[in-house]
Design an enzyme around this catalytic site. Sequence first.
Site, PDB file in Angstrom:
ATOM      1  CB  THR A  42      -1.069   0.091   1.214  1.00 22.72           C
ATOM      2  OG1 THR A  42      -0.159  -0.096   2.601  1.00 22.72           O
ATOM      3  CG2 THR A  42      -1.927  -0.907   1.282  1.00 22.72           C
ATOM      4  CG  HIS A  47       3.507   1.491   8.389  1.00 27.32           C
ATOM      5  ND1 HIS A  47       3.147   0.497   9.449  1.00 27.32           N
ATOM      6  CD2 HIS A  47       2.963   1.185   7.604  1.00 27.32           C
ATOM      7  CE1 HIS A  47       1.786   0.174   9.123  1.00 27.32           C
ATOM      8  NE2 HIS A  47       1.732   0.656   7.976  1.00 27.32           N
ATOM      9  CG  HIS A  50       3.686  -3.522   7.564  1.00 33.40           C
ATOM     10  ND1 HIS A  50       3.901  -2.399   7.167  1.00 33.40           N
ATOM     11  CD2 HIS A  50       2.857  -4.239   7.053  1.00 33.40           C
ATOM     12  CE1 HIS A  50       2.891  -1.958   6.378  1.00 33.40           C
ATOM     13  NE2 HIS A  50       2.023  -3.102   6.292  1.00 33.40           N
ATOM     14  CE  LYS A  84      -6.515  -0.232   6.721  1.00 32.27           C
ATOM     15  NZ  LYS A  84      -5.360   0.403   7.350  1.00 32.27           N
ATOM     16  NE  ARG A  88      -6.130  -1.104   2.309  1.00 33.03           N
ATOM     17  CZ  ARG A  88      -5.323  -0.908   3.511  1.00 33.03           C
ATOM     18  NH1 ARG A  88      -4.377  -0.003   3.131  1.00 33.03           N
ATOM     19  NH2 ARG A  88      -5.169  -1.822   4.397  1.00 33.03           N
ATOM     20  CD  GLN A 175      -6.015 -12.429   3.985  1.00 34.48           C
ATOM     21  OE1 GLN A 175      -6.151 -11.225   3.777  1.00 34.48           O
ATOM     22  NE2 GLN A 175      -5.966 -12.977   5.130  1.00 34.48           N
ATOM     23  CE  LYS A 231      -3.257   3.521  13.161  1.00 35.12           C
ATOM     24  NZ  LYS A 231      -3.742   3.800  12.046  1.00 35.12           N
ATOM     25  CE  LYS A 234      -0.991   7.033  11.542  1.00 37.33           C
ATOM     26  NZ  LYS A 234      -0.491   7.014  10.203  1.00 37.33           N
ATOM     27  CB  THR A 235       6.825   9.599  15.927  1.00 38.66           C
ATOM     28  OG1 THR A 235       7.457  10.619  16.886  1.00 38.66           O
ATOM     29  CG2 THR A 235       7.736   9.469  14.820  1.00 38.66           C
TER      30      THR A 235
END
Length: 420
Positions: A42, A47, A50, A84, A88, A175, A231, A234-235
């Site tokens: 994606t 990141h 994962h 989601k 997407r 899947q 979350k 993330k930073t």
Amino acid sequence: MHSDFFQELKARGLIFQATDEAALEKQLNEESVKLYIGFDPTADSLHIGHLLPILTLRRFQQNGHVPIALVGGGTGMIGDPSFKDAERQLNTLETVQSWSQSIKNQLSGIIDFENKENPAIVANNYEWLGELKMIDFLRDVGKNFTINYMMSKESVKRRIESGISYTEFAYQLLQAYDFYELNKRYGCLLQLGGSDQWGNITSGIELIRRESGKQAFGLTMPLITKADGTKFGKTEGNAVWLDPEKTSPYEFYQFWINTDDRDAIKFLNYFTFLSLEEIAAIEAEFTKAPEQRAAQKALAKEVTVLVHGAEAYEQAVHISEALFSGNVKNLNDEEIKQGFKNVPNYRVQTDDDLNLVEILLTAGIEKSKRQAREDITNGAIYVNGDRVQEVAYTLSDQDKLADKYIVIRRGKKKYFVLQF
């Protein structure tokens, strides 16, 4: 294989759900099992969201099992609706294929595809999904699933009210077909994923049972939450990427070193290969003197070395120590780029006046000459870590770090970089 491997996964908190847990544990204890996790492209990089699945594949490989890293070159064309809020954006085949290659390269840095005794397998589901014919797929795969069964999946139920396209609705069939195809090609018996993948995983198990009569298994890991409610991954609102060009090793290290005390031991269990005994020892030290941050230091070291290597870790520590002490003179070009990546930057022009008062104003560090003079006189301005209190001071080549940077600090923490 170690007979206590499954129990260690439990002790680390890595198992959220498992199908037929007793049979799965027996299988893992007695023979080498092929297992897979899918990674949809994606973006052009994975990141840290994962990272837990990737490291779990590595754990299985170290225990004698054969991990299959499945790059979703096919499913990435569709997009997983699981948890989601909206559909997407669909990307072109060329984009998805390019991202797929980038992800494959990143996975190879953590999972061993070259191991002579027990190599991991990398596959791309575009190889089979890209060849599927619609009529054949509906007859051979679609016939195994009722609409009621598909609607019962949490990933679908959460989207029914706001709307879900047929494209995303059909994702679980694709899947499921992946699991069936990997079972047929490689004898893959186990699919792993985050807890949001439970519905997709059980669909694959059902397809394998119906089509081949074989028993397959599913195991999910917990979705990671932070103690403060924000979350994970993330930073400052930005994703923490595994690609060092998108998130520098220094920024990566800083993310882990700033882990909340309440999360530090949990993350040591999740993300490091330290033994349970080693983690217990760190926890005892951390509990006795939390201000020493033993848990965060161990966590940041282990994960940074795993993802970026020992040299990048040492560099990140060096940058951190320099910024903490204010002594930035020993930083090299690359370290300055990393350490000051997100601070205000001004490119000095050839006709700029390099008198300190003038350049503070020109670079936007100060709003007026009067304020600049006051801050200099009061000792609030530092050049490369040295306090300068002379309003007549003029910057020169001797002030340049790596021949092209001068670091200005105003007060205790406000950094600015002049670039020549």
